[in-house]
Every structure is written in structure tokens, then in C-alpha cells.
Design a protein around this motif. Sequence first.
Motif, PDB file in Angstrom:
ATOM      1  N   TYR A 167      -2.453  18.030  -3.900  1.00 51.60           N
ATOM      2  CA  TYR A 167      -3.484  17.319  -3.206  1.00 51.60           C
ATOM      3  C   TYR A 167      -2.857  16.384  -2.238  1.00 51.60           C
ATOM      4  CZ  TYR A 167      -7.417  14.380  -1.825  1.00 51.60           C
ATOM      5  OH  TYR A 167      -8.234  13.734  -1.062  1.00 51.60           O
ATOM      6  N   SER A 168      -1.722  15.717  -2.877  1.00 56.16           N
ATOM      7  CA  SER A 168      -0.981  14.708  -2.124  1.00 56.16           C
ATOM      8  C   SER A 168       0.128  15.047  -1.563  1.00 56.16           C
ATOM      9  CB  SER A 168      -0.674  13.326  -3.075  1.00 56.16           C
ATOM     10  OG  SER A 168      -1.855  12.870  -3.816  1.00 56.16           O
ATOM     11  N   ALA A 169       0.594  16.406  -1.541  1.00 55.69           N
ATOM     12  CA  ALA A 169       1.829  16.968  -1.086  1.00 55.69           C
ATOM     13  C   ALA A 169       3.088  16.207  -1.437  1.00 55.69           C
ATOM     14  CB  ALA A 169       1.716  16.941   0.356  1.00 55.69           C
ATOM     15  N   VAL A 170       3.260  15.912  -2.929  1.00 57.60           N
ATOM     16  CA  VAL A 170       4.330  15.111  -3.406  1.00 57.60           C
ATOM     17  C   VAL A 170       4.747  15.945  -4.691  1.00 57.60           C
ATOM     18  CG1 VAL A 170       5.058  13.182  -4.621  1.00 57.60           C
ATOM     19  CG2 VAL A 170       3.468  12.902  -2.631  1.00 57.60           C
ATOM     20  N   SER A 171       6.123  16.217  -4.885  1.00 61.60           N
ATOM     21  CA  SER A 171       6.568  16.966  -5.966  1.00 61.60           C
ATOM     22  C   SER A 171       6.218  16.247  -7.437  1.00 61.60           C
ATOM     23  CB  SER A 171       8.183  17.000  -5.946  1.00 61.60           C
ATOM     24  OG  SER A 171       8.631  15.835  -6.119  1.00 61.60           O
ATOM     25  N   GLN A 172       6.425  17.019  -8.427  1.00 57.49           N
ATOM     26  CA  GLN A 172       5.660  16.397  -9.591  1.00 57.49           C
ATOM     27  C   GLN A 172       6.876  15.468  -9.920  1.00 57.49           C
ATOM     28  OE1 GLN A 172       4.486  19.024 -12.535  1.00 57.49           O
ATOM     29  NE2 GLN A 172       4.766  17.754 -14.092  1.00 57.49           N
ATOM     30  N   ARG A 173       7.996  15.640 -10.021  1.00 57.07           N
ATOM     31  CA  ARG A 173       9.283  14.786 -10.157  1.00 57.07           C
ATOM     32  C   ARG A 173       8.904  13.372  -9.493  1.00 57.07           C
ATOM     33  NH1 ARG A 173      15.410  16.480 -10.306  1.00 57.07           N
ATOM     34  NH2 ARG A 173      16.254  14.512 -11.484  1.00 57.07           N
ATOM     35  N   GLN A 174       8.713  13.360  -8.373  1.00 59.91           N
ATOM     36  CA  GLN A 174       8.387  12.122  -7.367  1.00 59.91           C
ATOM     37  C   GLN A 174       7.283  11.512  -7.731  1.00 59.91           C
ATOM     38  OE1 GLN A 174       8.450  12.909  -3.225  1.00 59.91           O
ATOM     39  NE2 GLN A 174       7.834  10.658  -2.720  1.00 59.91           N
ATOM     40  N   MET A 175       6.095  12.342  -8.230  1.00 61.25           N
ATOM     41  CA  MET A 175       4.620  11.775  -8.513  1.00 61.25           C
ATOM     42  C   MET A 175       4.877  10.862  -9.856  1.00 61.25           C
ATOM     43  SD  MET A 175       1.610  11.458  -7.455  1.00 61.25           S
ATOM     44  CE  MET A 175       1.422  13.024  -6.476  1.00 61.25           C
ATOM     45  N   GLU A 176       5.786  11.681 -10.877  1.00 60.02           N
ATOM     46  CA  GLU A 176       5.709  10.990 -12.327  1.00 60.02           C
ATOM     47  C   GLU A 176       6.649   9.625 -12.033  1.00 60.02           C
ATOM     48  OE1 GLU A 176       4.596  11.696 -14.816  1.00 60.02           O
ATOM     49  OE2 GLU A 176       4.179  13.851 -14.973  1.00 60.02           O
ATOM     50  N   ARG A 177       7.803   9.505 -11.294  1.00 56.50           N
ATOM     51  CA  ARG A 177       8.371   8.525 -10.953  1.00 56.50           C
ATOM     52  C   ARG A 177       7.511   7.388 -10.248  1.00 56.50           C
ATOM     53  NH1 ARG A 177      12.422  10.720  -8.535  1.00 56.50           N
ATOM     54  NH2 ARG A 177      11.655  10.610  -6.542  1.00 56.50           N
ATOM     55  N   MET A 178       6.713   7.708  -9.260  1.00 60.44           N
ATOM     56  CA  MET A 178       5.566   6.876  -8.657  1.00 60.44           C
ATOM     57  C   MET A 178       4.946   6.175  -9.612  1.00 60.44           C
ATOM     58  SD  MET A 178       3.700   7.559  -5.164  1.00 60.44           S
ATOM     59  CE  MET A 178       2.467   8.719  -6.056  1.00 60.44           C
ATOM     60  N   PHE A 179       4.257   7.062 -10.485  1.00 59.15           N
ATOM     61  CA  PHE A 179       3.174   6.392 -11.298  1.00 59.15           C
ATOM     62  C   PHE A 179       3.975   5.490 -12.493  1.00 59.15           C
ATOM     63  CE2 PHE A 179       0.012   9.008  -9.890  1.00 59.15           C
ATOM     64  CZ  PHE A 179      -1.116   8.725 -10.374  1.00 59.15           C
ATOM     65  N   LYS A 180       4.950   5.836 -12.908  1.00 57.59           N
ATOM     66  CA  LYS A 180       5.817   4.992 -13.983  1.00 57.59           C
ATOM     67  C   LYS A 180       6.007   3.596 -13.264  1.00 57.59           C
ATOM     68  CE  LYS A 180       6.302   7.238 -17.547  1.00 57.59           C
ATOM     69  NZ  LYS A 180       7.772   7.935 -18.035  1.00 57.59           N
ATOM     70  N   TYR A 223       0.883  -1.336  -0.008  1.00 62.07           N
ATOM     71  CA  TYR A 223      -0.144   0.002  -0.119  1.00 62.07           C
ATOM     72  C   TYR A 223       0.855   1.224  -0.076  1.00 62.07           C
ATOM     73  CZ  TYR A 223      -3.417   3.520   1.596  1.00 62.07           C
ATOM     74  OH  TYR A 223      -4.223   4.663   1.590  1.00 62.07           O
ATOM     75  N   ASN A 224       0.447   2.324  -0.867  1.00 65.40           N
ATOM     76  CA  ASN A 224       1.587   3.360  -1.321  1.00 65.40           C
ATOM     77  C   ASN A 224       0.335   4.299  -0.989  1.00 65.40           C
ATOM     78  OD1 ASN A 224       2.650   5.648  -1.996  1.00 65.40           O
ATOM     79  ND2 ASN A 224       3.918   4.603  -3.307  1.00 65.40           N
ATOM     80  N   PRO A 225       0.247   5.198   0.231  1.00 63.33           N
ATOM     81  CA  PRO A 225      -0.888   6.186   0.437  1.00 63.33           C
ATOM     82  C   PRO A 225      -0.807   7.382  -0.376  1.00 63.33           C
ATOM     83  CG  PRO A 225       0.837   6.265   2.110  1.00 63.33           C
ATOM     84  CD  PRO A 225       1.296   4.800   1.384  1.00 63.33           C
ATOM     85  N   ASN A 226       0.425   7.856  -0.847  1.00 61.32           N
ATOM     86  CA  ASN A 226       0.878   8.785  -1.754  1.00 61.32           C
ATOM     87  C   ASN A 226       0.212   8.581  -3.100  1.00 61.32           C
ATOM     88  OD1 ASN A 226       2.107  10.772   0.074  1.00 61.32           O
ATOM     89  ND2 ASN A 226       4.086   9.732  -0.557  1.00 61.32           N
ATOM     90  N   LEU A 227       0.214   7.417  -3.644  1.00 62.59           N
ATOM     91  CA  LEU A 227      -0.251   6.754  -5.019  1.00 62.59           C
ATOM     92  C   LEU A 227      -1.799   6.603  -4.831  1.00 62.59           C
ATOM     93  CD1 LEU A 227       0.123   5.652  -7.935  1.00 62.59           C
ATOM     94  CD2 LEU A 227       0.041   3.160  -6.687  1.00 62.59           C
ATOM     95  N   TYR A 228      -2.326   6.130  -3.844  1.00 62.10           N
ATOM     96  CA  TYR A 228      -3.873   6.082  -3.711  1.00 62.10           C
ATOM     97  C   TYR A 228      -4.564   7.365  -3.268  1.00 62.10           C
ATOM     98  CZ  TYR A 228      -3.711   1.251  -3.881  1.00 62.10           C
ATOM     99  OH  TYR A 228      -3.499  -0.367  -4.358  1.00 62.10           O
ATOM    100  N   ASN A 229      -3.797   8.374  -2.533  1.00 61.00           N
ATOM    101  CA  ASN A 229      -4.586   9.643  -2.437  1.00 61.00           C
ATOM    102  C   ASN A 229      -4.439  10.120  -3.777  1.00 61.00           C
ATOM    103  OD1 ASN A 229      -4.834   9.502   0.073  1.00 61.00           O
ATOM    104  ND2 ASN A 229      -2.744  10.612   0.687  1.00 61.00           N
TER     105      ASN A 229
END
Length: 215
Positions: free
Chosen positions: A133-146, A107-113
Motif C-alpha cells: 500500500y505504501s510502496a515501501v520494501s519490507q526491510r525499509q518499513m521495518e527499519r522505519m517502524f523501529k 512528517y514522514n508520509p510513508n509512515l503515516y500512509n
Amino acid sequence: MDIIIDMNYTKQTVKSMLYGIQDDTVMVGQGKEKETVLRFAVRFPFWAVRRFLKLDMNGLCNQALDLELLMPGCNTEFEKLLYCRSLEELIACMETYLLGIFQPEGYNPNLYNSIEYLLRSKGRARVSDICGYSAVSQRQMERMFKQEVGISIKRTASLVRYQNVWREVILKEHFNVQEAVERYGYADQSHLLNEFKRFHGLWPSQARLEALESR
């Protein structure tokens, strides 16, 4: 994303494939098997596969992979399906297998949020809004989604938006393109139609007709 299992009753063998998230049109013809083969599939929401499979999803978009190579021994487990006598038994057997490999720690709360926000917006949310909304940088978010989904945030949002449009096309008696343009934030009618056809392979009216005829 899908796990598709072909059960060959003639040879008493099974073959399993993992299909990554698809953002392109795929046409599959009718098979001409001389053997008795049953195809059984498990479809996962795009955010759920990593709860069951310890895989980096980056690079799996539009790919079909031999699941046995990714998870050695899975086909031996799936051989049990050959002895199921009904669809209900097949489902129950597969559920038992999946619950056995379920990973609570995945479970990754940042991803699910982020996904919750994206789904609630029906694909209209901007990348910057999702990150805020998730308080995550765009760079980190892109890496997480990939890693977790297999495609970028923007591409994921486009697919979510397309799925909502398709739901309207098939469920509403009269689909109004212009209203959908405004509701889902497309630039104009041409933008909606072209994006729909890129994902679906048909214009909305054609897709609806084909779906209704195949019921």
C-alpha cells in the motif's frame, strides 16, 4: 506513549519521565506519599511522539526514561505548571509548551500512509499488504517502524488489534468472543484470549469487570 510529570508542591519541584510504547502488562500500586504530589500526564498516539521529540524510538519499548536527560531544560519549563490553579490551566500551559517544540518537518508520509492503512484494517493487515500500500520494501518499513514507533510492524498490528478488541469488550453489553475471532482475523478463540491476556494481564471478562467497578 506518555510524558508523565510529577509536581511536588511540598518541595516545589518537578520530575518528568518519558514512557515508550508498552506492549507488556504493568501494574502500578497506590502511592503513599507524605508530600503533596500531583501527577499530570500527556498521552500521545504511538505515531506522534517524533513530531515533538527528536529521538530514535528504537529500544524505548517498555522503557521509562528521565525526560530531563533526553531534553535538558524541560523540567525548568514544567515548573510553570506548579502555579496553575486548575486542570484547564494545566492543559493550556502544556499545550503551549508542546506547540513550541512541534516539528512540522518530522512528517514522514510513508509512515503515516502505513499507519492509516493499519488503523483502517483494525490491525488485521498483513505486513506485505502494508508495504504494498505504501510502496515501501519490507526491510525499509521495518527499519522505519523501529525508529519512529519503537517496535516492529507486526507487533504494532497486534497492539492495534488488541485495542480494538478491548474497545468492544468495554463498550458492548455482550461481548461475543467467537464473533471477534472472525472479525479481527485470529486463528481461533484461544489465540484471541491468550493474546488479550498477554497485553492486558487479565482475561476479557475480568478486565471488563475491573474497569466497570473502577468507574
